[in-house]
Design an enzyme around this catalytic site. Structure first.
Site, mmCIF file in Angstrom:
data_model
loop_
_atom_site.group_PDB
_atom_site.id
_atom_site.type_symbol
_atom_site.label_atom_id
_atom_site.label_comp_id
_atom_site.label_asym_id
_atom_site.label_seq_id
_atom_site.Cartn_x
_atom_site.Cartn_y
_atom_site.Cartn_z
ATOM 1 N N LYS A 80 -6.771 -19.688 59.342
ATOM 2 C CA LYS A 80 -6.270 -20.588 60.445
ATOM 3 C C LYS A 80 -6.825 -20.085 61.935
ATOM 4 O O LYS A 80 -7.019 -18.758 61.817
ATOM 5 C CB LYS A 80 -4.737 -20.399 60.433
ATOM 6 C CG LYS A 80 -4.083 -21.323 61.662
ATOM 7 C CD LYS A 80 -2.546 -21.208 61.353
ATOM 8 C CE LYS A 80 -1.842 -22.392 62.290
ATOM 9 N NZ LYS A 80 -0.439 -22.093 62.116
ATOM 10 N N SER A 155 2.000 -26.702 61.893
ATOM 11 C CA SER A 155 0.596 -26.461 62.557
ATOM 12 C C SER A 155 -0.621 -26.048 61.822
ATOM 13 O O SER A 155 -1.743 -26.508 62.146
ATOM 14 C CB SER A 155 0.794 -25.442 63.897
ATOM 15 O OG SER A 155 0.880 -24.165 63.404
ATOM 16 N N SER A 179 5.128 -23.936 59.693
ATOM 17 C CA SER A 179 3.814 -24.457 59.735
ATOM 18 C C SER A 179 2.900 -24.234 58.356
ATOM 19 O O SER A 179 1.863 -24.724 58.503
ATOM 20 C CB SER A 179 3.246 -23.731 60.970
ATOM 21 O OG SER A 179 3.488 -24.519 62.056
#
Ligand code: GLN
Length: 504
Positions: A80, A155, A179
């Site tokens: 990420k 996210s 997330s």
């Protein structure tokens, strides 16, 4: 052998170690998949083709020399874009950090590399990890590989989509309020939010520091156990990271739990929950009963979800979270002022305050600004007690509920999301609706507990349905074992998005 990109991380590591394939072949297979499919998905912000092939080559050379290989040797992994890496950029999908090159690498990434993982690239996310759909990314959204008209969740949407679409063997995400788990559920993959303090946050760009954890997103439970074992453990560079030995999660999967007691929190199975998700979890309870587990009803009163006459949801957990998380964010994001860090305005300005406000005004997206304003308000003199302190008290009550419930059972079984993946634009006009996408995930962050999201089936429309197991602090081993029992017995449909075979 089947397609290299269809292998789980664990099987790929075995295939590389046994010489059935090479790290270079595996890495090239993923780079080819990214070249042919990521245009449709946009999982990656940046890829490191050359560096990845070099990493793979050194693994193959080490193997040829007979050197000992790490547990992830030759396994291509996605990271990420809020984990710092000295290679490439670390953008948090924000204009603010569009050109940011980190001076150090996050501990979790360094541990993956030390275990032999090959880093394919950095994945898209909601800006600064604020959101539930990746629609808040300054670089444009990621698409759900199961239905490209739908969001992948957020996210960590890029990481989830990359794993589901076979654009990475596994990925790393971060979870502040859901997330990792929510996008895992939307994309049909496994995602672990570890116990707060289990994984070092060093090098994770801070959002809500008392809530943030880094965790694995994978195709199956064994892969999550493997990656969690690699990234967990104490770190002198993160004082909240606990120096406690890490069990061999992978080895323990072989042993099912005798007399497993599963708690079903009644508050989570109300009319707020989509019928197909409720049915899938009921089915999962049947599977567990057939394995000798008992299902007990438990209560989490302060995690209750109310539905009003208009069908609007409300929850103390969501309310408390959006005070605590935004308060912490307002402080953490103060460093992006165009001087210490981040985008600096090119406008002519008269003073430093104007420089700060122009730079911040230009660099942050709308949702990030909303969070900074909410958090600043909650912490301001006169409102601190009314909002921030009150939210901390609610947080404690929520944690106490979990502690009590977990005396009557070993793990809790809960939904991850109120519905399967929603469509683009469905919730962007109403921030509250977006916040409610995390009603079932937020409590575990507030309580600091580990939570593991795993696939529970497909909806009639062919969208993934997830469920999560939540346990006491440092009970990751129990969660993995309980999840593996279900995974082996459940006979779920293949969790491979149809687009993959159609495209290749
Ligand atoms: N959707 C939640 C938020 O926007 C959770 C995000 C996260 O876990 N990073 O705050």
């Amino acid at each position: 052998m089947s397609q290299l990109t269809d292998l789980t991380a664990r099987r790929l590591a075995v295939a590389v170690a046994d010489g059935q394939t090479s790290a270079v072949e595996a890495t090239q297979a993923y780079l080819d998949a990214i070249a042919s499919r990521d245009q449709a998905i946009s999982a990656y912000n940046e890829t490191f083709a050359e560096r990845a092939i070099q990493q793979a080559r050194s693994i193959d050379e080490a193997r040829a020399k007979g050197a000992a290989l790490g547990p992830l040797a030759g396994v291509p992994i996605a990271i990420k874009d809020n984990l710092a890496t000295t290679f490439g950029r670390t953008t948090c999908s924000s204009k603010m950090l569009a050109d940011f090159r980190a001076p150090y690498t996050a501990t979790a990434v360094a541990k993956l590399e030390a275990a032999g993982a090959v880093i394919l690239g950095k994945t898209n996310m909601d800006e600064f990890a604020m959101g539930s759909s990746t629609e808040n990314s300054a670089l444009g959204p990621t698409r759900n590989p199961w239905d490209t008209g739908r969001v992948p969740g957020g996210s960590s949407g890029g990481s989830a989509a990359a794993v589901a679409a076979r654009l990475a063997a596994a990925a790393i995400g971060s979870d502040t309020g859901g997330s990792i788990r929510q996008p895992a559920a939307f994309c049909g993959v496994v995602g672990l939010k570890p116990t707060y303090g289990r994984v070092s946050r060093y090098g994770l760009v801070a959002y809500g520091s008392s809530l943030d954890q880094i965790g694995p997103m994978t195709r199956d439970v064994a892969d999550a156990a493997l990656l969690a074992g690699v990234i967990a453990g104490g770190d002198p560079r993160d004082s909240t990271c606990v120096d406690q030995s890490v069990p061999d999660y992978l080895a323990s999967l072989e042993t099912p739990i005798d007399g497993l007691r599963i708690g079903r929190p009644s508050e989570f199975f109300s009319e707020a929950l989509d019928g197909e998700i409720a049915a899938a979890i009921e089915q999962a309870c049947q599977v567990y009963r057939s394995l000798g587990a008992t299902i007990v009803d438990v209560s989490l009163p302060h995690s209750r979800i109310d539905v009003d006459a208009k069908g609007q949801l409300s929850s103390y957990a969501v309310a408390a979270y959006y005070v605590v998380a935004t308060a912490e964010a307002s402080s953490n994001l103060a460093r992006y002022d165009g001087v210490h860090y981040g985008h600096r305005t090119e406008d002519k300005v008269d003073d430093i305050v104007a420089l700060y406000s122009r730079s911040r005004g230009e660099g942050f997206g709308d949702e990030v600004k909303r969070r900074i304003m909410l958090g600043t308000f909650a912490l301001s003199s006169g409102y601190y007690d009314a909002y921030y302190n009150k939210a901390l008290k609610v947080r404690r009550l929520i944690k106490n509920d979990f502690d009590t419930a977990l005396t009557a059972c070993d793990v809790l079984l809960a939904p991850v999301t109120p519905t399967p993946a929603f469509e683009f634009g469905e919730k962007t006009d109403d921030p509250l609706q977006m916040y409610l996408a995390d009603v079932y995930t937020i409590s575990a962050n507030l309580a600091g507990l580990p939570a593991l999201a795993i696939p529970a089936g497909l909806s009639a429309a062919g969208l993934p349905i997830g469920m999560q197991l939540i346990g006491p602090v440092f009970s990751e081993e129990t969660l993995f074992r309980a999840a593996a029992m279900f995974e082996q017995a459940a006979n779920l449909p293949d969790m491979k998005p149809p687009m993959i075979d159609e495209s290749s």
